[in-house]
Design a protein around this motif. Sequence first.
Motif, mmCIF file in Angstrom:
data_model
loop_
_atom_site.group_PDB
_atom_site.id
_atom_site.type_symbol
_atom_site.label_atom_id
_atom_site.label_comp_id
_atom_site.label_asym_id
_atom_site.label_seq_id
_atom_site.Cartn_x
_atom_site.Cartn_y
_atom_site.Cartn_z
ATOM 1 N N ILE A 82 -5.587 44.839 1.847
ATOM 2 C CA ILE A 82 -4.685 45.574 2.727
ATOM 3 C C ILE A 82 -4.724 44.833 4.050
ATOM 4 O O ILE A 82 -5.797 44.598 4.601
ATOM 5 C CB ILE A 82 -5.145 47.029 2.907
ATOM 6 C CG1 ILE A 82 -5.167 47.752 1.562
ATOM 7 C CG2 ILE A 82 -4.258 47.755 3.910
ATOM 8 C CD1 ILE A 82 -5.836 49.113 1.595
ATOM 9 N N LYS A 83 -3.565 44.471 4.547
ATOM 10 C CA LYS A 83 -3.493 43.728 5.804
ATOM 11 C C LYS A 83 -2.570 44.444 6.774
ATOM 12 O O LYS A 83 -1.649 45.137 6.372
ATOM 13 C CB LYS A 83 -2.980 42.319 5.548
ATOM 14 C CG LYS A 83 -3.913 41.542 4.645
ATOM 15 C CD LYS A 83 -3.630 40.080 4.712
ATOM 16 C CE LYS A 83 -4.656 39.365 3.863
ATOM 17 N NZ LYS A 83 -5.365 38.374 4.556
ATOM 18 N N MET A 84 -2.836 44.244 8.048
ATOM 19 C CA MET A 84 -1.982 44.813 9.089
ATOM 20 C C MET A 84 -0.706 43.992 9.197
ATOM 21 O O MET A 84 -0.744 42.766 9.123
ATOM 22 C CB MET A 84 -2.693 44.794 10.446
ATOM 23 C CG MET A 84 -3.923 45.662 10.530
ATOM 24 S SD MET A 84 -3.622 47.424 10.389
ATOM 25 C CE MET A 84 -2.641 47.750 11.825
ATOM 26 N N ARG A 85 0.421 44.676 9.372
ATOM 27 C CA ARG A 85 1.674 43.970 9.632
ATOM 28 C C ARG A 85 1.582 43.341 11.013
ATOM 29 O O ARG A 85 0.981 43.923 11.920
ATOM 30 C CB ARG A 85 2.855 44.929 9.569
ATOM 31 C CG ARG A 85 3.104 45.467 8.189
ATOM 32 C CD ARG A 85 4.369 46.315 8.147
ATOM 33 N NE ARG A 85 4.480 47.002 6.890
ATOM 34 C CZ ARG A 85 4.984 46.466 5.774
ATOM 35 N NH1 ARG A 85 5.427 45.226 5.796
ATOM 36 N NH2 ARG A 85 5.039 47.161 4.662
ATOM 37 N N PRO A 86 2.156 42.139 11.194
ATOM 38 C CA PRO A 86 2.027 41.434 12.478
ATOM 39 C C PRO A 86 2.429 42.259 13.707
ATOM 40 O O PRO A 86 1.750 42.224 14.725
ATOM 41 C CB PRO A 86 2.944 40.232 12.307
ATOM 42 C CG PRO A 86 2.989 39.997 10.832
ATOM 43 C CD PRO A 86 2.888 41.366 10.202
ATOM 44 N N ASN A 87 3.487 43.030 13.622
ATOM 45 C CA ASN A 87 3.936 43.815 14.784
ATOM 46 C C ASN A 87 3.063 45.026 15.072
ATOM 47 O O ASN A 87 3.204 45.649 16.111
ATOM 48 C CB ASN A 87 5.387 44.269 14.589
ATOM 49 C CG ASN A 87 6.345 43.109 14.608
ATOM 50 O OD1 ASN A 87 6.038 42.033 15.099
ATOM 51 N ND2 ASN A 87 7.525 43.323 14.055
ATOM 52 N N TYR A 88 2.178 45.379 14.135
ATOM 53 C CA TYR A 88 1.334 46.558 14.288
ATOM 54 C C TYR A 88 -0.148 46.217 14.324
ATOM 55 O O TYR A 88 -0.976 47.105 14.174
ATOM 56 C CB TYR A 88 1.583 47.550 13.135
ATOM 57 C CG TYR A 88 2.970 48.115 13.131
ATOM 58 C CD1 TYR A 88 3.312 49.145 13.996
ATOM 59 C CD2 TYR A 88 3.938 47.633 12.262
ATOM 60 C CE1 TYR A 88 4.590 49.674 13.996
ATOM 61 C CE2 TYR A 88 5.210 48.155 12.258
ATOM 62 C CZ TYR A 88 5.533 49.171 13.127
ATOM 63 O OH TYR A 88 6.784 49.691 13.129
ATOM 64 N N ASN A 89 -0.481 44.975 14.484
ATOM 65 C CA ASN A 89 -1.879 44.564 14.425
ATOM 66 C C ASN A 89 -2.634 44.992 15.678
ATOM 67 O O ASN A 89 -2.787 44.239 16.623
ATOM 68 C CB ASN A 89 -1.999 43.059 14.214
ATOM 69 C CG ASN A 89 -3.392 42.668 13.787
ATOM 70 O OD1 ASN A 89 -4.256 43.519 13.611
ATOM 71 N ND2 ASN A 89 -3.606 41.398 13.614
ATOM 72 N N ILE A 90 -3.106 46.238 15.671
ATOM 73 C CA ILE A 90 -3.840 46.780 16.812
ATOM 74 C C ILE A 90 -5.344 46.608 16.652
ATOM 75 O O ILE A 90 -6.107 46.923 17.549
ATOM 76 C CB ILE A 90 -3.503 48.270 17.026
ATOM 77 C CG1 ILE A 90 -3.831 49.076 15.774
ATOM 78 C CG2 ILE A 90 -2.049 48.437 17.416
ATOM 79 C CD1 ILE A 90 -3.691 50.556 15.928
ATOM 80 N N LEU A 91 -5.767 46.086 15.514
ATOM 81 C CA LEU A 91 -7.188 45.874 15.241
ATOM 82 C C LEU A 91 -7.503 44.393 15.355
ATOM 83 O O LEU A 91 -6.930 43.577 14.649
ATOM 84 C CB LEU A 91 -7.543 46.365 13.843
ATOM 85 C CG LEU A 91 -7.226 47.823 13.547
ATOM 86 C CD1 LEU A 91 -7.463 48.117 12.083
ATOM 87 C CD2 LEU A 91 -8.046 48.737 14.418
#
Length: 123
Positions: A82-91
């Motif tokens: 599971i990966k964060m989407r680039p525009n939502y990468n808050i971690l």
Amino acid sequence: MKYQCVYESYFQADTKLWFPIPRLIISYVFRRDVKINQFINFSYRIVMALMVLVAEIDVSMKFQAFEEMTFLKPEKHGLFSIKMRPNYNILTGHPIKTQPWQRSYFFVKSDMAAFEDLPQEDF
């Protein structure tokens, strides 16, 4: 009675998964027709970090919001991440590897003691 295989590393310092395993994880794996142990450790780090982050602002993580912020990536040997989407990468700054994360595992009965809100269909 069904059992699920889980890795000990899912519950250790870097990942910090807990029992009962949260509904968000159960829904995610169930909707994708995969097993909990098919996810690489850092996948659950992302889930747990997001759940803790939203809990700190007194909000619960809804499945649809989680889906908007992440995507599923197939990996080698039948595993997924599971990966964060680039525009939502808050971690940022979280470890992405745990070695050897698949060495120790155990089985848990698929019941309410181990899993929050089990899906109605065969889990």
